[in-house]
Write a protein that holds these residues in place. Structure first.
Motif, PDB file in Angstrom:
ATOM      1  N   SER A  48     -14.230   9.446  -4.419  1.00 40.91           N
ATOM      2  CA  SER A  48     -14.665   8.346  -5.272  1.00 40.91           C
ATOM      3  C   SER A  48     -14.156   7.043  -4.683  1.00 40.91           C
ATOM      4  CB  SER A  48     -14.122   8.517  -6.695  1.00 40.91           C
ATOM      5  OG  SER A  48     -12.722   8.263  -6.721  1.00 40.91           O
ATOM      6  N   PHE A  49     -14.680   5.939  -5.182  1.00 45.36           N
ATOM      7  CA  PHE A  49     -14.272   4.621  -4.692  1.00 45.36           C
ATOM      8  C   PHE A  49     -12.766   4.446  -4.884  1.00 45.36           C
ATOM      9  CE2 PHE A  49     -15.055  -0.097  -4.395  1.00 45.36           C
ATOM     10  CZ  PHE A  49     -15.736  -0.042  -3.190  1.00 45.36           C
ATOM     11  N   ARG A  50     -12.268   4.784  -6.064  1.00 44.28           N
ATOM     12  CA  ARG A  50     -10.832   4.632  -6.332  1.00 44.28           C
ATOM     13  C   ARG A  50     -10.010   5.617  -5.514  1.00 44.28           C
ATOM     14  NH1 ARG A  50      -7.267   2.046  -9.267  1.00 44.28           N
ATOM     15  NH2 ARG A  50      -8.941   0.750 -10.087  1.00 44.28           N
ATOM     16  N   GLN A  51     -10.469   6.843  -5.382  1.00 47.27           N
ATOM     17  CA  GLN A  51      -9.745   7.809  -4.565  1.00 47.27           C
ATOM     18  C   GLN A  51      -9.631   7.330  -3.119  1.00 47.27           C
ATOM     19  OE1 GLN A  51     -12.164  11.258  -5.370  1.00 47.27           O
ATOM     20  NE2 GLN A  51     -10.556  12.232  -6.592  1.00 47.27           N
ATOM     21  N   GLY A  53      -9.517   4.207  -2.167  1.00 46.89           N
ATOM     22  CA  GLY A  53      -8.482   3.176  -2.169  1.00 46.89           C
ATOM     23  C   GLY A  53      -7.085   3.770  -2.196  1.00 46.89           C
ATOM     24  N   GLU A  54      -6.905   4.787  -3.019  1.00 44.94           N
ATOM     25  CA  GLU A  54      -5.595   5.441  -3.127  1.00 44.94           C
ATOM     26  C   GLU A  54      -5.221   6.122  -1.811  1.00 44.94           C
ATOM     27  OE1 GLU A  54      -6.371   7.984  -6.405  1.00 44.94           O
ATOM     28  OE2 GLU A  54      -5.951   6.440  -7.929  1.00 44.94           O
ATOM     29  N   TYR A  55      -6.190   6.789  -1.198  1.00 48.66           N
ATOM     30  CA  TYR A  55      -5.948   7.452   0.081  1.00 48.66           C
ATOM     31  C   TYR A  55      -5.579   6.437   1.162  1.00 48.66           C
ATOM     32  CZ  TYR A  55      -7.073   9.713   4.524  1.00 48.66           C
ATOM     33  OH  TYR A  55      -7.027  10.186   5.819  1.00 48.66           O
ATOM     34  N   THR A  56      -6.323   5.342   1.224  1.00 49.42           N
ATOM     35  CA  THR A  56      -6.101   4.336   2.255  1.00 49.42           C
ATOM     36  C   THR A  56      -4.734   3.681   2.086  1.00 49.42           C
ATOM     37  OG1 THR A  56      -8.490   3.934   2.364  1.00 49.42           O
ATOM     38  CG2 THR A  56      -7.042   2.239   3.306  1.00 49.42           C
ATOM     39  N   LYS A  57      -4.391   3.337   0.871  1.00 46.30           N
ATOM     40  CA  LYS A  57      -3.084   2.723   0.613  1.00 46.30           C
ATOM     41  C   LYS A  57      -1.957   3.655   1.027  1.00 46.30           C
ATOM     42  CE  LYS A  57      -0.071   1.081  -3.109  1.00 46.30           C
ATOM     43  NZ  LYS A  57       0.493  -0.046  -2.334  1.00 46.30           N
ATOM     44  N   ALA A  58      -2.057   4.934   0.658  1.00 43.77           N
ATOM     45  CA  ALA A  58      -0.992   5.892   0.962  1.00 43.77           C
ATOM     46  C   ALA A  58      -0.914   6.193   2.454  1.00 43.77           C
ATOM     47  CB  ALA A  58      -1.216   7.179   0.177  1.00 43.77           C
ATOM     48  N   ARG A  59      -2.053   6.410   3.081  1.00 40.37           N
ATOM     49  CA  ARG A  59      -2.043   6.798   4.495  1.00 40.37           C
ATOM     50  C   ARG A  59      -1.481   5.698   5.391  1.00 40.37           C
ATOM     51  NH1 ARG A  59      -7.058   9.031   8.334  1.00 40.37           N
ATOM     52  NH2 ARG A  59      -5.956   8.711  10.320  1.00 40.37           N
ATOM     53  N   PHE A  60      -1.836   4.439   5.077  1.00 43.60           N
ATOM     54  CA  PHE A  60      -1.434   3.343   5.957  1.00 43.60           C
ATOM     55  C   PHE A  60      -0.277   2.522   5.369  1.00 43.60           C
ATOM     56  CE2 PHE A  60      -5.860   4.373   6.824  1.00 43.60           C
ATOM     57  CZ  PHE A  60      -5.778   4.651   8.178  1.00 43.60           C
ATOM     58  N   GLN A  61       0.274   3.021   4.256  1.00 49.57           N
ATOM     59  CA  GLN A  61       1.436   2.396   3.621  1.00 49.57           C
ATOM     60  C   GLN A  61       1.199   0.886   3.408  1.00 49.57           C
ATOM     61  OE1 GLN A  61       4.646   3.608   6.292  1.00 49.57           O
ATOM     62  NE2 GLN A  61       4.956   5.472   5.091  1.00 49.57           N
ATOM     63  N   LEU A  62       0.077   0.576   2.807  1.00 47.82           N
ATOM     64  CA  LEU A  62      -0.294  -0.819   2.588  1.00 47.82           C
ATOM     65  C   LEU A  62       0.454  -1.393   1.390  1.00 47.82           C
ATOM     66  CD1 LEU A  62      -4.149  -0.536   3.148  1.00 47.82           C
ATOM     67  CD2 LEU A  62      -2.382  -1.141   4.811  1.00 47.82           C
ATOM     68  N   PRO A  63       0.862  -2.655   1.473  1.00 49.68           N
ATOM     69  CA  PRO A  63       1.605  -3.259   0.367  1.00 49.68           C
ATOM     70  C   PRO A  63       0.721  -3.649  -0.813  1.00 49.68           C
ATOM     71  CG  PRO A  63       1.279  -4.859   2.126  1.00 49.68           C
ATOM     72  CD  PRO A  63       0.783  -3.541   2.649  1.00 49.68           C
ATOM     73  N   GLU A  64      -0.595  -3.814  -0.589  1.00 53.57           N
ATOM     74  CA  GLU A  64      -1.493  -4.232  -1.651  1.00 53.57           C
ATOM     75  C   GLU A  64      -1.648  -3.124  -2.696  1.00 53.57           C
ATOM     76  OE1 GLU A  64      -2.169  -4.005   1.565  1.00 53.57           O
ATOM     77  OE2 GLU A  64      -3.492  -5.610   2.267  1.00 53.57           O
ATOM     78  N   SER A  65      -1.988  -3.517  -3.907  1.00 52.79           N
ATOM     79  CA  SER A  65      -2.302  -2.529  -4.933  1.00 52.79           C
ATOM     80  C   SER A  65      -3.670  -1.917  -4.642  1.00 52.79           C
ATOM     81  CB  SER A  65      -2.319  -3.178  -6.312  1.00 52.79           C
ATOM     82  OG  SER A  65      -3.437  -4.046  -6.434  1.00 52.79           O
TER      83      SER A  65
END
Length: 212
Positions: A48-51, A53-65
């Motif tokens: 999903s679109f949100r999933q 986003g969650e995957y991308t943030k976690a995988r690349f350790q991004l500071p953004e929400s």
């Protein structure tokens, strides 16, 4: 192949939009100085679109929400969906043919409504659909089959009466998991998984003109 209802994926199936997402990925990672991983597109396929986003943030350790990431993606691609992204060749004709035969139609997509609805409205096919479902609403990836079950419920039909048109392997697997027939719509962006996709689907087409 006989069916009472037809469920359509959007990106790469009903609309020619995969180039938009390739550009979004390129810009998003370039802004952060991160090389675009070769496996990224495959890793998020069917989420999903949100999933995503969650995957991308976690995988690349991004500071953004996650919300900030989703907002940036919206900003990068919304204009294309509102103004530019075309239907695949013969898609409109095929949808009208099915409607004329009494087949009920639904969209089952990983796109949020604010992207898929303007594209369908602009291309003149929004009114042909009886129901809409997104993976964000279903709460699971396409592979689970939940988005197709949700679309079938909204159409008021049984899963066994449905056929799903998809361009990605996860979508085909989800359709089969939901107890539906699955048709592969070949798209260049998913060529790497085509061999396995052909072992999963009930039929494969190069485009909707094949079935007109």
């Amino acid at each position: 192949m006989r069916f009472r209802a037809a469920l359509f994926d959007m990106d790469g199936t009903l609309i020619d939009s995969m180039g938009v997402w390739a550009h979004v990925d390129e810009v998003f990672f370039m802004r952060r100085g991160i090389p675009l991983p070769e496996d990224y597109a495959r890793s998020i396929a069917g989420l999903s679109f949100r999933q995503t986003g969650e995957y991308t943030k976690a995988r690349f350790q991004l500071p953004e929400s996650v919300d900030d990431i989703l907002r940036e993606w919206h900003e990068l691609c919304e204009s294309a969906y509102v103004n530019d992204v075309p239907l695949k060749p013969h898609a409109a004709e095929y949808l009208k043919k099915l409607r004329g035969e009494g087949v009920r139609l639904a969209v089952a997509t990983a796109l949020p409504e604010r992207l898929y609805r303007p594209a369908l409205l602009r291309t003149g096919v929004l009114s042909l659909f009886d129901a809409f479902a997104s993976t964000d609403e279903a709460g699971e990836s396409k592979r689970s089959g939940d988005v197709y079950r949700l679309a079938a419920r909204r159409l008021g039909v049984e899963p066994a009466e449905c056929v799903v048109f998809e361009d990605i392997l996860d979508g085909l697997l989800g359709a089969k998991a939901a107890g539906m027939k699955a048709v592969l719509v070949r798209d260049p962006a998913a060529a790497g998984e085509r061999e396995r996709a052909l072992t999963v689907c009930d039929a494969a087409i190069d485009g909707f003109g094949d079935w007109l």
